[in-house]
Design a protein around this motif. Sequence first.
Motif, short mmCIF file in Angstrom:
data_model
loop_
_atom_site.label_atom_id
_atom_site.label_comp_id
_atom_site.label_asym_id
_atom_site.label_seq_id
_atom_site.Cartn_x
_atom_site.Cartn_y
_atom_site.Cartn_z
N THR A 167 0.83 -1.21 0.00
CA THR A 167 0.00 0.00 0.00
C THR A 167 0.86 1.26 0.00
OG1 THR A 167 -1.84 -1.09 1.14
CG2 THR A 167 -1.73 1.31 1.29
N VAL A 168 1.80 1.36 0.93
CA VAL A 168 2.59 2.60 1.06
C VAL A 168 3.70 2.69 0.02
CG1 VAL A 168 2.06 2.74 3.51
CG2 VAL A 168 4.19 1.65 2.78
N GLU A 169 4.05 1.56 -0.60
CA GLU A 169 5.12 1.57 -1.60
C GLU A 169 4.82 2.55 -2.73
OE1 GLU A 169 7.56 -1.65 -4.37
OE2 GLU A 169 5.50 -2.06 -3.77
N ARG A 170 3.53 2.75 -3.05
CA ARG A 170 3.15 3.62 -4.16
C ARG A 170 3.46 5.09 -3.88
NH1 ARG A 170 -0.58 1.16 -7.81
NH2 ARG A 170 -0.97 -1.01 -7.28
N SER B 65 -10.66 9.74 -10.96
CA SER B 65 -9.43 9.09 -11.40
C SER B 65 -9.52 8.67 -12.86
CB SER B 65 -9.14 7.88 -10.52
OG SER B 65 -8.02 7.17 -10.99
N ALA B 66 -10.62 8.01 -13.23
CA ALA B 66 -10.76 7.46 -14.58
C ALA B 66 -11.11 8.50 -15.63
CB ALA B 66 -11.83 6.36 -14.58
N LYS B 67 -11.80 9.56 -15.23
CA LYS B 67 -12.30 10.52 -16.20
C LYS B 67 -11.52 11.83 -16.24
CE LYS B 67 -17.09 8.86 -15.62
NZ LYS B 67 -17.26 8.26 -16.95
N VAL B 68 -10.85 12.18 -15.14
CA VAL B 68 -10.16 13.48 -15.07
C VAL B 68 -8.65 13.33 -14.97
CG1 VAL B 68 -9.97 15.68 -13.84
CG2 VAL B 68 -12.19 14.53 -14.01
N ALA B 69 -8.18 12.53 -14.01
CA ALA B 69 -6.73 12.43 -13.78
C ALA B 69 -5.99 11.93 -15.01
CB ALA B 69 -6.45 11.51 -12.58
N ILE B 70 -6.67 11.18 -15.88
CA ILE B 70 -6.03 10.66 -17.09
C ILE B 70 -5.64 11.77 -18.05
CG2 ILE B 70 -6.99 8.36 -17.02
CD1 ILE B 70 -8.72 10.51 -19.34
N PHE C 157 -7.67 24.23 -4.89
CA PHE C 157 -6.27 23.84 -4.79
C PHE C 157 -5.97 22.88 -5.93
CE2 PHE C 157 -8.86 21.15 -2.06
CZ PHE C 157 -8.54 19.88 -2.49
N ILE C 158 -4.68 22.57 -6.12
CA ILE C 158 -4.25 21.61 -7.14
C ILE C 158 -3.55 20.47 -6.42
CG2 ILE C 158 -2.89 21.26 -9.25
CD1 ILE C 158 -2.93 24.33 -9.60
N VAL C 159 -3.99 19.24 -6.69
CA VAL C 159 -3.39 18.06 -6.09
C VAL C 159 -2.88 17.17 -7.21
CG1 VAL C 159 -5.59 16.82 -5.99
CG2 VAL C 159 -3.75 16.18 -4.43
N SER C 160 -1.78 16.47 -6.98
CA SER C 160 -1.19 15.66 -8.04
C SER C 160 -2.15 14.58 -8.51
CB SER C 160 0.12 15.01 -7.55
OG SER C 160 -0.16 13.96 -6.63
N ALA C 161 -2.13 14.31 -9.83
CA ALA C 161 -2.98 13.27 -10.39
C ALA C 161 -2.63 11.91 -9.78
CB ALA C 161 -2.82 13.24 -11.91
N LYS C 162 -1.36 11.71 -9.45
CA LYS C 162 -0.94 10.46 -8.81
C LYS C 162 -1.70 10.25 -7.50
CE LYS C 162 3.09 8.27 -6.63
NZ LYS C 162 4.54 8.40 -6.30
N THR C 163 -1.85 11.32 -6.71
CA THR C 163 -2.57 11.22 -5.45
C THR C 163 -4.02 10.83 -5.67
OG1 THR C 163 -1.12 12.88 -4.42
CG2 THR C 163 -3.24 12.47 -3.37
N ILE C 164 -4.66 11.47 -6.65
CA ILE C 164 -6.06 11.16 -6.95
C ILE C 164 -6.21 9.68 -7.33
CG2 ILE C 164 -7.92 11.55 -8.61
CD1 ILE C 164 -7.71 13.81 -6.63
N LYS C 165 -5.30 9.18 -8.15
CA LYS C 165 -5.39 7.77 -8.58
C LYS C 165 -5.21 6.81 -7.41
CE LYS C 165 -3.76 8.79 -13.27
NZ LYS C 165 -2.63 8.66 -14.23
N GLU C 166 -4.29 7.15 -6.49
CA GLU C 166 -4.06 6.26 -5.35
C GLU C 166 -5.24 6.28 -4.39
OE1 GLU C 166 -1.80 4.01 -5.11
OE2 GLU C 166 -1.06 4.69 -7.04
N VAL C 167 -5.83 7.45 -4.17
CA VAL C 167 -7.00 7.55 -3.30
C VAL C 167 -8.15 6.74 -3.89
CG1 VAL C 167 -8.77 9.12 -2.43
CG2 VAL C 167 -6.37 9.76 -2.28
N ALA C 168 -8.35 6.85 -5.20
CA ALA C 168 -9.42 6.09 -5.87
C ALA C 168 -9.18 4.59 -5.73
CB ALA C 168 -9.51 6.49 -7.33
N ARG C 169 -7.92 4.17 -5.89
CA ARG C 169 -7.60 2.74 -5.78
C ARG C 169 -7.89 2.23 -4.38
NH1 ARG C 169 -3.41 -0.07 -3.85
NH2 ARG C 169 -2.28 1.83 -3.36
N LEU C 170 -7.49 2.98 -3.37
CA LEU C 170 -7.71 2.55 -1.99
C LEU C 170 -9.19 2.59 -1.61
CD1 LEU C 170 -4.68 4.27 -0.21
CD2 LEU C 170 -5.01 1.82 -0.59
#
Length: 401
Positions: free
Chosen positions: A19-22, A147-152, A202-215
Amino acid sequence: MTQASVVVSKSEFLHGIRTVERATSQLLIPYLYRVRMTTEGQGVRLFATDMLMGMTKWIPAVVTTGQLDLTIPLRELQAGIRKLPSGNILITQAENTDSIAIHSGRYDLRIKGASIQDFPSMPMVRSKATPRQVTIQWNARILQDISAKVAIAAATEDSRPVLTGVRVEIHQERATFVAADGFRMAIYETNLDRPIGEHTSFIVSAKTIKEVARLSAEQSEPPRFIYSPETSGIFWKLGSAEVMARPIQGAFPEYRELIPASCNTRVVVSCSELIGALEFLSETGIHTSSILKLQFDAESKRAYVLGAVQDSDEAPIGIIRAQVEISVIEMIGKSARIAINQYYLGTALDALGSDTKAMTIELTNDASPLVIRPAIESSDHSYLQVIMPMFVQWEEDEQLG
């Protein structure tokens, strides 16, 4: 010599590491590929960060004794734990040392760690409630949609850091999420369960959004989101996992100005037919990086998808051209044509999802952005993508049919 110790399940501990490795970074900064391990309550918490995003995972323990707190190289920890037999493992840290000993059955392992002194920290918003703090219970489906519609649509290279993130705007009963990479843009708006009085962005990294969605997909309870302007901290609580982030600094483009105020042509087509057309072009040698031409004939109510690829090692016999006619469900306005990147159209179709049967394409002219929306909007959210045109030489006999 006194020591701290914990007894945990090997499988749960490995899950925590994965989990935290990402949140770790491959940059040549040693501490960014380490995991901090500390006892907390009746368990142990793992924490990793790449400086923009941090992730923690709490793992229940069978036994805890004393206070274990140090950093361990993640790769060595993961490799060592993976080779141990199934069941519980004992992890100990002797007093005044920065190493751990791991015992399981007939196996013993010692890993040299390091002090937490130089380990980077992240803003822990959860413990610093302020008057301007925004707290929202997100629906997991919304996070997965973002994650699927915006972060991409966020940029993958960081020459302009703000474009690697998702802009979040929260105001009253509505939240807006936007990403753009300079060639396309995605906008998702959704209703909130309860109104938020103060406008927040605010602006948050797309990587963060994808990880939150996954979890969030692993959780039975709605994820809890907290944003604190005072501490510049963004925080998600996802069961026994937590994700925290620092906002990306910089000015995001005025995205609403990039959406054409009106259009001269509006066409509704079947998503499955357009997907089939792209698959046909790909199979005939028109690759995803190729220029795609869309033509709409207002008089005959017909639509055509054309692709071409120039001479190359992949197409040594000359120019390959292919065309597919797709059905038009509805067309309003003038005849129109536009050239766009095939990959961007394909990812836009993927983002609409399999539940979207028909899509609306809006065009102004061949030099203006193309706008794509679901033909039938949801009652609680809206979504669109904007794709910038490509400038090509149009031929009078462009249509093959």
